[in-house]
Design a protein around this motif. Sequence first.
Motif, PDB file in Angstrom:
ATOM      1  N   SER B  86       0.444  -1.061   0.032  1.00  0.00           N
ATOM      2  CA  SER B  86      -0.133  -0.047  -0.406  1.00  0.00           C
ATOM      3  C   SER B  86       1.114   1.451  -0.132  1.00  0.00           C
ATOM      4  CB  SER B  86      -0.761   0.287   1.246  1.00  0.00           C
ATOM      5  OG  SER B  86      -2.264  -0.382   1.014  1.00  0.00           O
ATOM      6  N   THR B  87       2.035   0.991   0.893  1.00  0.00           N
ATOM      7  CA  THR B  87       2.073   1.824   1.031  1.00  0.00           C
ATOM      8  C   THR B  87       4.013   1.802  -0.571  1.00  0.00           C
ATOM      9  OG1 THR B  87       2.985   1.418   3.333  1.00  0.00           O
ATOM     10  CG2 THR B  87       4.230   3.298   2.596  1.00  0.00           C
ATOM     11  N   ALA B  88       3.802   2.133  -1.433  1.00  0.00           N
ATOM     12  CA  ALA B  88       5.019   2.217  -2.056  1.00  0.00           C
ATOM     13  C   ALA B  88       3.724   1.853  -3.358  1.00  0.00           C
ATOM     14  CB  ALA B  88       5.445   0.148  -2.400  1.00  0.00           C
ATOM     15  N   LEU B  89       2.717   1.696  -3.651  1.00  0.00           N
ATOM     16  CA  LEU B  89       1.589   2.120  -4.380  1.00  0.00           C
ATOM     17  C   LEU B  89       1.538   3.573  -4.116  1.00  0.00           C
ATOM     18  CD1 LEU B  89      -0.717   0.682  -7.046  1.00  0.00           C
ATOM     19  CD2 LEU B  89      -2.222   1.540  -5.024  1.00  0.00           C
ATOM     20  N   ALA B  90       1.109   4.251  -3.063  1.00  0.00           N
ATOM     21  CA  ALA B  90       0.580   5.580  -2.622  1.00  0.00           C
ATOM     22  C   ALA B  90       1.356   6.193  -2.731  1.00  0.00           C
ATOM     23  CB  ALA B  90      -0.090   5.590  -0.941  1.00  0.00           C
ATOM     24  N   ALA B  91       3.268   6.032  -2.419  1.00  0.00           N
ATOM     25  CA  ALA B  91       4.054   7.258  -2.757  1.00  0.00           C
ATOM     26  C   ALA B  91       4.515   7.417  -4.090  1.00  0.00           C
ATOM     27  CB  ALA B  91       5.323   6.068  -2.266  1.00  0.00           C
ATOM     28  N   MET B  92       4.194   5.668  -4.629  1.00  0.00           N
ATOM     29  CA  MET B  92       4.770   5.608  -6.511  1.00  0.00           C
ATOM     30  C   MET B  92       3.051   6.810  -7.412  1.00  0.00           C
ATOM     31  SD  MET B  92       6.529   4.760  -8.751  1.00  0.00           S
ATOM     32  CE  MET B  92       6.385   4.990 -10.270  1.00  0.00           C
ATOM     33  N   SER B  93       1.900   6.608  -6.587  1.00  0.00           N
ATOM     34  CA  SER B  93       1.157   7.532  -7.241  1.00  0.00           C
ATOM     35  C   SER B  93       1.306   9.299  -6.631  1.00  0.00           C
ATOM     36  CB  SER B  93      -0.590   6.939  -6.561  1.00  0.00           C
ATOM     37  OG  SER B  93      -0.532   6.008  -6.486  1.00  0.00           O
ATOM     38  N   THR B  94       1.601   9.111  -5.627  1.00  0.00           N
ATOM     39  CA  THR B  94       2.568  11.010  -4.678  1.00  0.00           C
ATOM     40  C   THR B  94       2.970  11.109  -6.051  1.00  0.00           C
ATOM     41  OG1 THR B  94       1.706  10.211  -2.808  1.00  0.00           O
ATOM     42  CG2 THR B  94       2.890  12.200  -3.120  1.00  0.00           C
ATOM     43  N   LEU B  95       4.169  10.524  -6.753  1.00  0.00           N
ATOM     44  CA  LEU B  95       5.288  10.905  -7.430  1.00  0.00           C
ATOM     45  C   LEU B  95       4.241  11.616  -8.597  1.00  0.00           C
ATOM     46  CD1 LEU B  95       7.885  11.577  -6.961  1.00  0.00           C
ATOM     47  CD2 LEU B  95       8.637   9.041  -7.959  1.00  0.00           C
ATOM     48  N   LEU B  96       4.095  10.239  -9.250  1.00  0.00           N
ATOM     49  CA  LEU B  96       3.261  10.176 -10.774  1.00  0.00           C
ATOM     50  C   LEU B  96       2.625  11.666 -10.463  1.00  0.00           C
ATOM     51  CD1 LEU B  96       2.286   6.488 -11.338  1.00  0.00           C
ATOM     52  CD2 LEU B  96       3.965   8.626 -12.288  1.00  0.00           C
ATOM     53  N   CYS B  97       1.627  11.918  -9.403  1.00  0.00           N
ATOM     54  CA  CYS B  97       0.877  13.089  -9.280  1.00  0.00           C
ATOM     55  C   CYS B  97       1.924  14.293  -9.290  1.00  0.00           C
ATOM     56  CB  CYS B  97      -0.195  12.671  -8.316  1.00  0.00           C
ATOM     57  SG  CYS B  97      -1.737  11.817  -7.814  1.00  0.00           S
ATOM     58  N   LEU B  98       2.798  14.400  -8.287  1.00  0.00           N
ATOM     59  CA  LEU B  98       3.743  15.412  -8.275  1.00  0.00           C
ATOM     60  C   LEU B  98       4.223  15.827  -9.903  1.00  0.00           C
ATOM     61  CD1 LEU B  98       4.992  17.682  -6.933  1.00  0.00           C
ATOM     62  CD2 LEU B  98       6.815  15.662  -6.539  1.00  0.00           C
ATOM     63  N   LEU B  99       4.801  14.697 -10.590  1.00  0.00           N
ATOM     64  CA  LEU B  99       5.960  14.938 -11.538  1.00  0.00           C
ATOM     65  C   LEU B  99       4.361  15.541 -12.589  1.00  0.00           C
ATOM     66  CD1 LEU B  99       7.688  11.929 -11.923  1.00  0.00           C
ATOM     67  CD2 LEU B  99       8.462  14.398 -11.545  1.00  0.00           C
ATOM     68  N   LEU B 100       3.305  15.069 -12.788  1.00  0.00           N
ATOM     69  CA  LEU B 100       2.461  16.157 -13.695  1.00  0.00           C
ATOM     70  C   LEU B 100       2.052  17.288 -13.034  1.00  0.00           C
ATOM     71  CD1 LEU B 100       1.489  13.925 -16.392  1.00  0.00           C
ATOM     72  CD2 LEU B 100      -0.692  13.379 -15.121  1.00  0.00           C
ATOM     73  N   GLY B 101       1.878  17.125 -12.159  1.00  0.00           N
ATOM     74  CA  GLY B 101       0.838  18.233 -11.376  1.00  0.00           C
ATOM     75  C   GLY B 101       1.948  19.559 -11.631  1.00  0.00           C
ATOM     76  N   TYR B 102       3.049  19.607 -11.004  1.00  0.00           N
ATOM     77  CA  TYR B 102       3.657  20.542 -11.145  1.00  0.00           C
ATOM     78  C   TYR B 102       3.440  21.390 -11.885  1.00  0.00           C
ATOM     79  CZ  TYR B 102       7.193  23.629  -8.695  1.00  0.00           C
ATOM     80  OH  TYR B 102       7.437  24.514  -8.389  1.00  0.00           O
ATOM     81  N   PRO B 103       3.900  20.700 -13.277  1.00  0.00           N
ATOM     82  CA  PRO B 103       3.818  21.505 -14.314  1.00  0.00           C
ATOM     83  C   PRO B 103       2.418  21.990 -14.449  1.00  0.00           C
ATOM     84  CG  PRO B 103       4.725  19.187 -14.722  1.00  0.00           C
ATOM     85  CD  PRO B 103       4.321  19.613 -13.665  1.00  0.00           C
ATOM     86  N   MET B 104       1.452  21.882 -14.355  1.00  0.00           N
ATOM     87  CA  MET B 104       0.058  21.949 -15.160  1.00  0.00           C
ATOM     88  C   MET B 104      -0.217  23.071 -13.466  1.00  0.00           C
ATOM     89  SD  MET B 104      -1.689  17.893 -15.062  1.00  0.00           S
ATOM     90  CE  MET B 104      -3.190  18.957 -15.289  1.00  0.00           C
ATOM     91  N   ALA B 105       0.092  22.763 -12.403  1.00  0.00           N
ATOM     92  CA  ALA B 105      -0.162  23.998 -11.457  1.00  0.00           C
ATOM     93  C   ALA B 105       0.696  25.196 -11.910  1.00  0.00           C
ATOM     94  CB  ALA B 105       0.147  23.496 -10.185  1.00  0.00           C
ATOM     95  N   TYR B 106       2.091  25.049 -12.195  1.00  0.00           N
ATOM     96  CA  TYR B 106       2.243  26.737 -12.475  1.00  0.00           C
ATOM     97  C   TYR B 106       1.844  26.981 -13.776  1.00  0.00           C
ATOM     98  CZ  TYR B 106       6.921  28.797 -13.643  1.00  0.00           C
ATOM     99  OH  TYR B 106       7.750  29.884 -14.248  1.00  0.00           O
ATOM    100  N   GLY B 107       1.889  26.413 -14.909  1.00  0.00           N
ATOM    101  CA  GLY B 107       0.610  26.569 -15.883  1.00  0.00           C
ATOM    102  C   GLY B 107      -0.121  27.150 -15.459  1.00  0.00           C
TER     103      GLY B 107
END
Lengths: 377, 299
Positions: B86-107
């Motif tokens: 669960s931790t691994a899945l949650a951490a991986m999802s969080t990382l993917l969200c961050l990598l995708l969300g940061y540029p979007m939020a920035y834009g």
Amino acid sequence: MSHGPPAAAPWLDPAAVPFVRIEGLTKRFGEFVAVDAVDLAIYKGELFSILGASGCGKTTLLRMLAGLERPSAGRIWIDGVEVSGLPPYERPVNMMFQSYALFPHMTVEQNVAYGLRKEGVPSAEVKQRVAEMLALVRLTPHARAKPAQISGGQSQRVALARALIKRPKVLLLDEPLAALDKKLREHTQFELANVQDRLGVTFIVVTHDQEEAMTLSTRIAVMDAGRFVQIGTPGEIYENPNSRFVADFVGNINLLDGVVESCAGGEAVVRCDELATRVVVRHEGALPVGAAVCVALRPEKILIHKEPPADGGPGVRGVVFDLAYFGNLSLYRVRTPGGKIVEVSAQNRRREARRHLEWDDEVHLSWDKGSALLLER
Amino acid sequence: MPRNRVRRPTWQRIGLLLPYAWLLLFFLAPFLIVLKISFADPVVAQPPFTPLFDPTRPEGARFYATLDNYRFVLGDRVYLLTYLNSTALAAMSTLLCLLLGYPMAYGIARARPATRHTLLLLVILPFWTSFLLRVYAWMGLLGTHGTLNRVLLWAGAIDRPLEILYTDTAVFLGMVYSYLPFMILPLYANLVRLEQDHLDAAADLGARPARVFLDVTLPLSLPGVVAGCLLVLIPAMGEFVIPALLGGSDSLMIGRVVYDEFFLNRDWPVAAAVAVLLLLLLVGPIALFQRTQAREEGE
């Protein structure tokens, strides 16, 4: 104002080479022209002020010099090198922002060191130069503080230190004193001028505060609607404004509308209906009879008396309509027979608890012929 | 600056108490009940666990609590594996969200105000339909005969259907899709306050655009990054619906284990112990979240 002897006036020397040269610089934002084909030459070591009301385009001009705004047209040279196309990080200029823009997550020391670090200066040298710069602006005890922990005046000095440490060819200052209170502002004014004097960096200051521009500058450019209206030394701008706009913008002035009745022998006679009298003004050059002009007269150049002037000259009668006492001087607002209110300021030379002049006193105003100025209406 | 202590008006004090009352009633009270159940033994009765304090027993009132459930959960490798998974899945999802969300939020933060509002609306638009419905929609999209495979087959890009549904890929897709707004919104709220003067000052002092980002934008947006990551990580740890619907039958997730223990095995005490341990696991990140929030407000 600085400790040193008055600087030479390279702008009067036709052989002098400008240090900063601007040609036809224009910035459009859509339909709006913020800076309109401006030309300018600034010489090495000058403290040059661009003075104007907010929205006149002065900050846009400064940002174009810094490379933060791309000009729509025109070119900029600094020390003989064209910089028009260079990004901000490749220009030999640094800017001090009106908001100071200190990095909140870095200490005072780190803020000041930032520019040198980006330049790749070896860390021992960075340390030494930062220490020197902090000593210069008297911030050594605050080196480890974060910007949120220091006062406005200290922040201003950090911003100055951070901008100066890279030894820029030109330092751009956007309203450097606007965020300080009056007392601190006066003190900092002199400090800025001293730093400039010691380092010999060319300063370009943008300000809306005419007093600031007056005390600091070697020369002032008065800007309005994207263009320079007049460029000159503080004295020239104040005593010889070339237009109603400049006269009105810099200092207090009485602007009296009139019509030229005669103009000969270096003197013009102007009929001034607002004063219900004729005024003689020293004026070189010719003016057609009947031309609509404006007599400009600074309040401190007018003398105010209880009795008519002894020489029997064509003074102006009036009644004290309002007065304000400032301690060192008094300001009178005198209503003339024509209905025009004229402002007069007089030094309180003698120690008198009781006022010499009171409300509703009848007074006589006079001035030297050369003190008034004729401007086009 | 020293702040004068001014007595707040009564309505303000009541207003301040409201969130505490809310938390007490809907968070602390249920948690205490779960905690209590985790110390009980399962029994075949209604409710299916022994009471903590039983005054009705013939031999007299009895107080009963046991750590058996915790011993059982901690002693079983399967549960440990489930937590790790669960931790691994949650951490991986969080990382993917961050990598995708940061540029979007920035834009979005850098866009013109008019455009910005439209873009923000698009980010929260999915919330207007039921979450469950949207996960089902993904099943329809990713299935063997789903939209994606049919389009790819028709286009000739593949010659047999891709197996995406009921794999980890599908779970990640579903997680990132569902939690992305929770990453974007706090990041946006932070990045929109970023002052142009700070970026200009860095450029003026000799930093190229990439350097400006690393030296100024990124450190100043760190509180937003932490807030976004925790807002994704914490619910993702206990996520049940997405792995249950999109994941393979062998995927071990804490949410699923709690569900199984609770509804299939009817072992409420073990389910409660699993839930309490999950909470303890999350206390660390939550405390971190609190600290960065407090620090940001302190500045």
